[in-house]
Design a protein around this motif. Structure first.
Motif, PDB file in Angstrom:
ATOM      1  N   CYS A 199      -1.175  -4.437   4.152  1.00  0.00           N
ATOM      2  CA  CYS A 199      -1.158  -5.821   3.638  1.00  0.00           C
ATOM      3  C   CYS A 199      -0.104  -6.664   4.340  1.00  0.00           C
ATOM      4  O   CYS A 199      -0.334  -7.848   4.628  1.00  0.00           O
ATOM      5  CB  CYS A 199      -0.922  -5.820   2.136  1.00  0.00           C
ATOM      6  SG  CYS A 199      -2.338  -5.257   1.196  1.00  0.00           S
ATOM      7  N   ILE A 200       1.051  -6.084   4.636  1.00  0.00           N
ATOM      8  CA  ILE A 200       2.101  -6.825   5.333  1.00  0.00           C
ATOM      9  C   ILE A 200       1.657  -7.191   6.743  1.00  0.00           C
ATOM     10  O   ILE A 200       1.839  -8.326   7.192  1.00  0.00           O
ATOM     11  CB  ILE A 200       3.406  -6.011   5.347  1.00  0.00           C
ATOM     12  CG1 ILE A 200       3.983  -5.946   3.935  1.00  0.00           C
ATOM     13  CG2 ILE A 200       4.419  -6.603   6.315  1.00  0.00           C
ATOM     14  CD1 ILE A 200       5.131  -4.982   3.780  1.00  0.00           C
ATOM     15  N   LYS A 201       1.032  -6.245   7.438  1.00  0.00           N
ATOM     16  CA  LYS A 201       0.550  -6.547   8.784  1.00  0.00           C
ATOM     17  C   LYS A 201      -0.597  -7.553   8.754  1.00  0.00           C
ATOM     18  O   LYS A 201      -0.709  -8.399   9.645  1.00  0.00           O
ATOM     19  CB  LYS A 201       0.134  -5.265   9.493  1.00  0.00           C
ATOM     20  CG  LYS A 201       1.330  -4.422   9.865  1.00  0.00           C
ATOM     21  CD  LYS A 201       0.959  -3.231  10.677  1.00  0.00           C
ATOM     22  CE  LYS A 201       2.210  -2.443  11.014  1.00  0.00           C
ATOM     23  NZ  LYS A 201       1.931  -1.291  11.851  1.00  0.00           N
ATOM     24  N   GLU A 241      -1.188  11.175   1.779  1.00  0.00           N
ATOM     25  CA  GLU A 241       0.059  11.548   1.128  1.00  0.00           C
ATOM     26  C   GLU A 241       0.654  10.400   0.313  1.00  0.00           C
ATOM     27  O   GLU A 241       1.239  10.629  -0.740  1.00  0.00           O
ATOM     28  CB  GLU A 241       1.073  12.012   2.167  1.00  0.00           C
ATOM     29  CG  GLU A 241       0.672  13.287   2.866  1.00  0.00           C
ATOM     30  CD  GLU A 241       1.643  13.633   3.980  1.00  0.00           C
ATOM     31  OE1 GLU A 241       2.665  12.931   4.138  1.00  0.00           O
ATOM     32  OE2 GLU A 241       1.355  14.601   4.693  1.00  0.00           O
ATOM     33  N   ASN A 242       0.565   9.174   0.821  1.00  0.00           N
ATOM     34  CA  ASN A 242       1.171   8.019   0.167  1.00  0.00           C
ATOM     35  C   ASN A 242       0.241   6.817   0.306  1.00  0.00           C
ATOM     36  O   ASN A 242       0.470   5.938   1.141  1.00  0.00           O
ATOM     37  CB  ASN A 242       2.543   7.735   0.805  1.00  0.00           C
ATOM     38  CG  ASN A 242       3.299   6.655   0.097  1.00  0.00           C
ATOM     39  OD1 ASN A 242       2.856   6.094  -0.888  1.00  0.00           O
ATOM     40  ND2 ASN A 242       4.483   6.344   0.616  1.00  0.00           N
ATOM     41  N   PRO A 243      -0.810   6.749  -0.521  1.00  0.00           N
ATOM     42  CA  PRO A 243      -1.750   5.627  -0.359  1.00  0.00           C
ATOM     43  C   PRO A 243      -1.134   4.274  -0.697  1.00  0.00           C
ATOM     44  O   PRO A 243      -1.478   3.267  -0.074  1.00  0.00           O
ATOM     45  CB  PRO A 243      -2.898   5.977  -1.293  1.00  0.00           C
ATOM     46  CG  PRO A 243      -2.364   6.980  -2.233  1.00  0.00           C
ATOM     47  CD  PRO A 243      -1.240   7.678  -1.547  1.00  0.00           C
ATOM     48  N   GLY A 244      -0.228   4.214  -1.658  1.00  0.00           N
ATOM     49  CA  GLY A 244       0.397   2.934  -2.004  1.00  0.00           C
ATOM     50  C   GLY A 244       1.216   2.366  -0.861  1.00  0.00           C
ATOM     51  O   GLY A 244       1.138   1.183  -0.542  1.00  0.00           O
ATOM     52  N   GLY A 245       2.031   3.200  -0.235  1.00  0.00           N
ATOM     53  CA  GLY A 245       2.834   2.760   0.896  1.00  0.00           C
ATOM     54  C   GLY A 245       1.979   2.392   2.091  1.00  0.00           C
ATOM     55  O   GLY A 245       2.271   1.434   2.816  1.00  0.00           O
ATOM     56  N   PHE A 246       0.914   3.159   2.311  1.00  0.00           N
ATOM     57  CA  PHE A 246       0.014   2.872   3.429  1.00  0.00           C
ATOM     58  C   PHE A 246      -0.627   1.503   3.265  1.00  0.00           C
ATOM     59  O   PHE A 246      -0.599   0.680   4.185  1.00  0.00           O
ATOM     60  CB  PHE A 246      -1.060   3.957   3.522  1.00  0.00           C
ATOM     61  CG  PHE A 246      -2.074   3.723   4.592  1.00  0.00           C
ATOM     62  CD1 PHE A 246      -1.787   4.032   5.910  1.00  0.00           C
ATOM     63  CD2 PHE A 246      -3.318   3.186   4.297  1.00  0.00           C
ATOM     64  CE1 PHE A 246      -2.720   3.818   6.909  1.00  0.00           C
ATOM     65  CE2 PHE A 246      -4.257   2.970   5.278  1.00  0.00           C
ATOM     66  CZ  PHE A 246      -3.956   3.282   6.599  1.00  0.00           C
ATOM     67  N   TYR A 247      -1.183   1.241   2.094  1.00  0.00           N
ATOM     68  CA  TYR A 247      -1.868  -0.039   1.903  1.00  0.00           C
ATOM     69  C   TYR A 247      -0.890  -1.201   1.784  1.00  0.00           C
ATOM     70  O   TYR A 247      -1.237  -2.339   2.125  1.00  0.00           O
ATOM     71  CB  TYR A 247      -2.810   0.035   0.710  1.00  0.00           C
ATOM     72  CG  TYR A 247      -4.010   0.897   1.015  1.00  0.00           C
ATOM     73  CD1 TYR A 247      -4.887   0.549   2.034  1.00  0.00           C
ATOM     74  CD2 TYR A 247      -4.246   2.081   0.331  1.00  0.00           C
ATOM     75  CE1 TYR A 247      -5.965   1.335   2.356  1.00  0.00           C
ATOM     76  CE2 TYR A 247      -5.331   2.877   0.647  1.00  0.00           C
ATOM     77  CZ  TYR A 247      -6.188   2.495   1.654  1.00  0.00           C
ATOM     78  OH  TYR A 247      -7.255   3.286   1.985  1.00  0.00           O
ATOM     79  N   LEU A 248       0.338  -0.959   1.336  1.00  0.00           N
ATOM     80  CA  LEU A 248       1.351  -2.017   1.350  1.00  0.00           C
ATOM     81  C   LEU A 248       1.679  -2.416   2.786  1.00  0.00           C
ATOM     82  O   LEU A 248       1.765  -3.607   3.106  1.00  0.00           O
ATOM     83  CB  LEU A 248       2.612  -1.554   0.630  1.00  0.00           C
ATOM     84  CG  LEU A 248       3.779  -2.544   0.632  1.00  0.00           C
ATOM     85  CD1 LEU A 248       3.411  -3.788  -0.170  1.00  0.00           C
ATOM     86  CD2 LEU A 248       5.024  -1.895   0.081  1.00  0.00           C
TER      87      LEU A 248
END
Length: 91
Positions: A54-56, A44-51
């Motif tokens: 990356c933070i973790k 549903e939201n690949p950008g938010g998922f991968y952001l």
């Protein structure tokens, strides 16, 4: 005020890094990331998922840097952060 024992800071970042690594592998396996009681699905939201991934991953890298500093293998990562990212650690 009592001084903090020097082992607590690396121990704290070790625990946060291990938790982040566990959460990171679990979220990559399932494709669903959680943060602050909200879930992000990779479909549903690949950008938010991968952001969020990356933070973790940055927390895991910072925990490794703190542990290497505790063993005396590298310099202090807090000093590097204060010099290069002054908005995160004001002096």
């Amino acid at each position: 005020m009592f001084p903090m024992p020097p082992i607590l800071i690396p121990g704290f970042f070790l625990l946060i890094g291990l938790y982040s690594l566990w959460a990171l592998t679990n979220e990559l396996r399932t494709g669903i990331a959680t943060s602050n009681r909200s879930t992000i699905d990779v479909r549903e939201n690949p950008g938010g998922f991968y952001l969020l991934i990356c933070i973790k991953a940055a927390f895991v890298c910072f925990a490794v840097a703190v542990l290497l500093n505790a063993f005396g293998l590298i310099g202090d990562p807090f000093i590097w952060m204060r010099q290069n990212l002054p908005f995160l650690m004001p002096s």
